[in-house]
Design a protein around this motif. Structure first.
Motif, PDB file in Angstrom:
ATOM      1  N   PRO A  57       0.951  -1.268   0.142  1.00  0.00           N
ATOM      2  CA  PRO A  57      -0.710   0.172  -0.204  1.00  0.00           C
ATOM      3  C   PRO A  57       1.209   1.525  -0.170  1.00  0.00           C
ATOM      4  CG  PRO A  57      -0.791  -1.469   1.553  1.00  0.00           C
ATOM      5  CD  PRO A  57       0.357  -2.281   0.930  1.00  0.00           C
ATOM      6  N   PRO A  58       0.522   2.639  -0.434  1.00  0.00           N
ATOM      7  CA  PRO A  58       1.375   3.379  -0.723  1.00  0.00           C
ATOM      8  C   PRO A  58       1.818   3.722   0.878  1.00  0.00           C
ATOM      9  CG  PRO A  58      -1.062   3.897  -1.577  1.00  0.00           C
ATOM     10  CD  PRO A  58      -1.115   2.591  -0.892  1.00  0.00           C
ATOM     11  N   LYS A  59       2.609   4.710   0.834  1.00  0.00           N
ATOM     12  CA  LYS A  59       3.130   4.454   2.559  1.00  0.00           C
ATOM     13  C   LYS A  59       2.133   5.928   3.429  1.00  0.00           C
ATOM     14  CE  LYS A  59       7.520   6.203   4.615  1.00  0.00           C
ATOM     15  NZ  LYS A  59       8.649   6.993   4.116  1.00  0.00           N
ATOM     16  N   GLU A  60       1.928   5.771   3.766  1.00  0.00           N
ATOM     17  CA  GLU A  60       1.514   6.649   5.078  1.00  0.00           C
ATOM     18  C   GLU A  60       1.833   7.739   4.977  1.00  0.00           C
ATOM     19  OE1 GLU A  60      -1.208   6.917   9.646  1.00  0.00           O
ATOM     20  OE2 GLU A  60      -0.220   5.526   8.524  1.00  0.00           O
ATOM     21  N   GLY A  61       1.196   9.171   4.869  1.00  0.00           N
ATOM     22  CA  GLY A  61       1.990  10.932   4.656  1.00  0.00           C
ATOM     23  C   GLY A  61       2.460  11.009   3.634  1.00  0.00           C
ATOM     24  N   ARG A  62       2.807  10.373   2.407  1.00  0.00           N
ATOM     25  CA  ARG A  62       3.377  10.743   1.629  1.00  0.00           C
ATOM     26  C   ARG A  62       2.903  12.110   0.563  1.00  0.00           C
ATOM     27  NH1 ARG A  62       2.530   5.918  -3.421  1.00  0.00           N
ATOM     28  NH2 ARG A  62       0.328   6.202  -4.213  1.00  0.00           N
ATOM     29  N   CYS A  63       3.330  12.512  -0.191  1.00  0.00           N
ATOM     30  CA  CYS A  63       3.144  13.100  -0.872  1.00  0.00           C
ATOM     31  C   CYS A  63       1.811  12.276  -1.848  1.00  0.00           C
ATOM     32  CB  CYS A  63       4.019  14.120  -1.138  1.00  0.00           C
ATOM     33  SG  CYS A  63       4.760  15.148  -0.175  1.00  0.00           S
ATOM     34  N   GLU A  64       1.158  12.826  -2.139  1.00  0.00           N
ATOM     35  CA  GLU A  64       0.007  12.800  -3.341  1.00  0.00           C
ATOM     36  C   GLU A  64      -0.064  13.487  -4.263  1.00  0.00           C
ATOM     37  OE1 GLU A  64      -0.937   8.781  -4.928  1.00  0.00           O
ATOM     38  OE2 GLU A  64      -0.735   9.401  -2.802  1.00  0.00           O
ATOM     39  N   VAL A  65       0.581  13.331  -5.543  1.00  0.00           N
ATOM     40  CA  VAL A  65       0.163  14.194  -6.941  1.00  0.00           C
ATOM     41  C   VAL A  65      -1.175  13.624  -7.200  1.00  0.00           C
ATOM     42  CG1 VAL A  65       0.987  15.322  -9.272  1.00  0.00           C
ATOM     43  CG2 VAL A  65       2.902  14.407  -6.741  1.00  0.00           C
TER      44      VAL A  65
END
Length: 249
Positions: free
Chosen positions: A77-85
């Protein structure tokens, strides 16, 4: 002699095709996997849905019938708190990089803090509405989407080192920039020579960029990035880069 070595040998014509870059480099993919079409990671690392076409002819059937080819496990899963574009059709049509700058704070005129993004990482959400809802193509097969990523990569060429690798963002990013085919069983199958050139270019760019920003152990970070796409980088290459730095002028 600088070398880029596999962690075990790959018995296929790909070995012969990879020596054309430069006779001073041994440039071969990692081959720690069950079959020659899929690689797995060392313990503690993550498998990525990336495969090589070992025949070198870059002509796979969509419904390939190869035996004993295990499907790649899904990314984490996506890393928690990552910058999402988040980008959409309008963003893509206009080649607008504002959503990237808005999500990350990174612009061509602002300084970048690599430590922050190496920790948080960056990922992409592509909200793309197809003209034909039955269009079977993957997002990386749409020329307009790929062109947006080409512009992004040209503007921020060191970006791959900041992506959320464990969630598969590096592999997806590479698919936007490197010629490939889609296989029902193997996923993304890159053109091997194109992938080699992509990796080498990113090795040169990201290693210098990390050093310029005083990031600890830049060699290790770049090696890990290359490993995620199936290549091992020897220290001899970094030694050569360090001995012959480029002028900043």
């Amino acid at each position: 002699m600088a070398s880029i070595k596999p962690f075990s040998s790959l018995s296929s014509p790909l070995k012969q095709s990879t020596s054309s870059l430069n006779p001073s480099f041994s440039f071969r993919p990692i081959s720690e996997f069950q079959s020659p079409s899929q690689f797995s990671r060392e313990r503690g690392q993550v498998s990525v849905s990336v495969a090589f076409n070992p025949s070198g002819n870059f002509d796979l059937s969509l419904y390939d019938e190869q035996e004993n080819v295990e499907q790649a496990p899904p990314p984490m899963p996506p890393k928690e708190g990552r910058c999402e574009v988040v980008i959409d059709n309008d963003t893509i049509r206009l080649l607008d990089l504002f959503p990237f700058s808005n999500a990350t704070g990174i612009t061509t005129t602002s300084p970048v803090e690599p430590r922050e993004f190496l920790e948080r990482t960056i990922g992409f959400t592509i909200n793309y509405n197809r003209d034909d809802e039955h269009d079977p193509r993957e997002l990386s097969e749409f020329p307009d989407i790929r062109l947006w990523f080409v512009r992004l990569d040209a503007t921020y060429p060191w970006l791959p080192v900041l992506l959320d690798w464990r969630a598969g963002e590096l592999a997806r990013y590479a698919a936007m920039l490197v010629p490939h085919q889609m296989s029902m069983r193997m996923g993304v199958v890159f053109n091997p020579e194109a992938l080699e050139l992509f990796i080498m270019k990113k090795v040169f760019i990201t290693y210098s960029w990390l050093k310029e920003n005083d990031i600890p152990k830049p060699r290790l970070k770049v090696k890990d990035m290359a490993r995620m796409l199936g290549f091992g980088i020897g220290d001899e290459l970094f030694d050569m880069i360090d001995r012959h730095p480029l002028s900043s002028s």
